[in-house]
Design an enzyme around this catalytic site. Structure first.
Site, short mmCIF file in Angstrom:
data_model
loop_
_atom_site.label_atom_id
_atom_site.label_comp_id
_atom_site.label_asym_id
_atom_site.label_seq_id
_atom_site.Cartn_x
_atom_site.Cartn_y
_atom_site.Cartn_z
N SER A 287 0.80 -1.22 0.00
CA SER A 287 0.00 0.00 0.00
C SER A 287 0.84 1.27 0.00
O SER A 287 1.92 1.31 0.59
CB SER A 287 -0.90 0.02 1.24
N HIS A 381 -7.23 -0.25 6.59
CA HIS A 381 -6.81 -1.65 6.69
C HIS A 381 -6.79 -2.16 8.13
O HIS A 381 -7.20 -3.30 8.40
CB HIS A 381 -5.44 -1.85 6.04
#
Length: 447
Positions: A287, A381
């Site tokens: 990410s 997340h």
């Protein structure tokens, strides 16, 4: 003059709205409510963008909760606790049922989705606190109905392949925001061997990907997006791969922001991949860290909410890099010069790699607002039950990657057996699941 114009528009729209919805209440029958929904849908659809704000304000002003009916329902409940449905009905704003009725019209779900996108855009610009309050009421109502409509049971998981409909392929390529598609060959690769692209669709928005994820099947948790997206076909057999890397997640509908479709998509895809490729045991993202660079600049200037990362350890490191003894002020000024310059060469950044990685660990783990991670991707997340697994130097060496986070990327690992436990720890107790790979950055700190 502007306020006078808004007041004039508000009066005119209120008059139109009241004439269109005359007689509407939270007791209106289903068929008649649908008629009101049609009237409101036409009024909203035919209104100029600058008048829609006044329509939302008028909805809250004239079609909110009927206080007299609510007080009566509460009175009934105080005498008989079986009357709680009466309280619930009376406490529901009239415009909530109106919005639901719009969703039952052809194209109505799409219109409500567009309405919420419109409201969210207005909220970003609005400075009047009273108007902001009205807009937030309608935003909450639209979010609640959209959340019920876009639940997992109403969503269809689809895999994008080169034989998918051309218009869907085009939309996925155009919507991709994290790592933009670089031409036809790049797009083919993302759909080819050892790669997957999945998306959610909904029958109310046909042939329109709502949220999509690109996945790479690899042998270990990846630390470089350039390795995943580099030219040429990936080498290997699917049955030899053990790890799924979710390297790009993109939502396409502004009106569905905050509905949590990305969370549902990742978990659905993880379950699907374990069926399709049984050798896949590890699920991790690769990410970006948007906002880290500007945050660090603000932090060193004393403008960030989190205390300065310039502690004794960082001062010592800066002294060693510069080959001269520095105090805190000198170290801060020198570091700011390097990181504030967008033309700083990669070699200069490499010289302070340990400092930037340490600061990034602080940003992701300790820079919080109301106990939640300040970084939106981290918050997404971790809230979904992932573990902050590892920071990766030179994870994204593109201009965007360097500008956002000096090229640092992060892995969030999803252990499917622990996601519910991790999610509960974060949402209920604000405890982040952090791997020792990241915690090791703090091992010599005093606190």
């Amino acid at each position: 003059m502007i306020r006078q114009y808004f007041c004039f528009q508000s009066v005119r729209s209120a008059s139109t709205l009241l004439s269109s919805l005359d007689g509407l209440s939270n007791r209106t029958s289903g068929d008649k409510l649908l008629t009101y929904g049609e009237k409101f849908s036409k009024l909203y659809g035919s209104s100029a963008p600058e008048t829609r704000k006044s329509i939302f304000v008028d909805l809250v002003t004239n079609y909110g909760v009927n206080k007299e009916a609510l007080n009566h329902a509460i009175s009934l409940y105080s005498k008989n606790d079986q009357m709680y449905p009466e309280v619930r009905t009376a406490a529901t704003a009239i415009y909530v049922n109106l919005i639901k009725s719009v969703g039952n019209l052809p194209g109505g779900v799409s219109q409500v989705c567009e309405m919420r996108a419109n409201i969210l855009a207005l909220l970003k610009r609005e400075t009047d606190k009273t108007i902001t309050s009205y807009l937030r009421h309608v935003e909450i109502a639209t979010r609640e109905v959209l959340t019920s409509w876009f639940c997992l049971g109403n969503l269809k998981l689809e895999r994008l392949t080169w034989s998918s409909p051309g218009d869907v392929l085009q939309k996925v390529a155009e919507y991709e925001a994290v790592h933009p598609v670089r031409g036809l060959s790049d797009f083919r690769k993302r759909l080819g061997p050892l790669r997957r692209c999945f998306y959610f669709s909904h029958e109310a928005l046909p042939r329109n990907p709502l949220v999509m994820v690109h996945v790479a099947l690899v042998s270990e948790i990846a630390d470089s997006v350039q390795e995943i997206t580099k030219r040429g076909e990936p080498i290997g057999r699917e049955e030899d791969q053990t790890t799924a890397i979710y390297y790009s997640i993109t939502s396409t509908q502004p009106g569905l922001s905050g509905i949590d479709l990305g969370n549902m998509l990742i978990k659905k895809v993880a379950t699907q991949l374990q069926k399709d490729v049984p050798s896949i045991k590890t699920h991790s993202t690769l990410s970006p860290i948007p906002g880290f660079r500007p945050w660090l600049i603000r932090n060193l200037k004393g403008n960030a909410e989190y205390p300065s990362v310039m502690n004794e350890k960082v001062v010592k490191w800066m002294s060693e890099v510069s080959n001269e003894m520095m105090n805190e002020s000198e170290a801060t000024e020198t570091l700011l010069k390097v990181i504030s310059n967008e033309k700083t060469k990669k070699e200069q950044l490499s010289a302070i790699q340990h400092i930037l990685m340490y600061a990034c660990a602080h940003y992701l783990c300790r820079a919080k607002r109301n106990g939640m991670a300040l970084n939106s991707v981290a918050n997404f997340h971790i809230r979904n039950g992932a573990e902050l697994y590892r920071l990766n130097w030179n994870g994204d060496t593109s201009h965007r990657g360097i500008n956002n986070s000096f090229g640092i990327m992060v892995n969030y690992r999803y252990d499917l057996e622990k996601v519910h436990e991790n999610c509960a720890a974060y949402t209920e107790r604000k405890e982040m699941a952090i791997n020792e790979n990241v915690m090791n950055f703090f091992k010599d700190d005093d606190n």
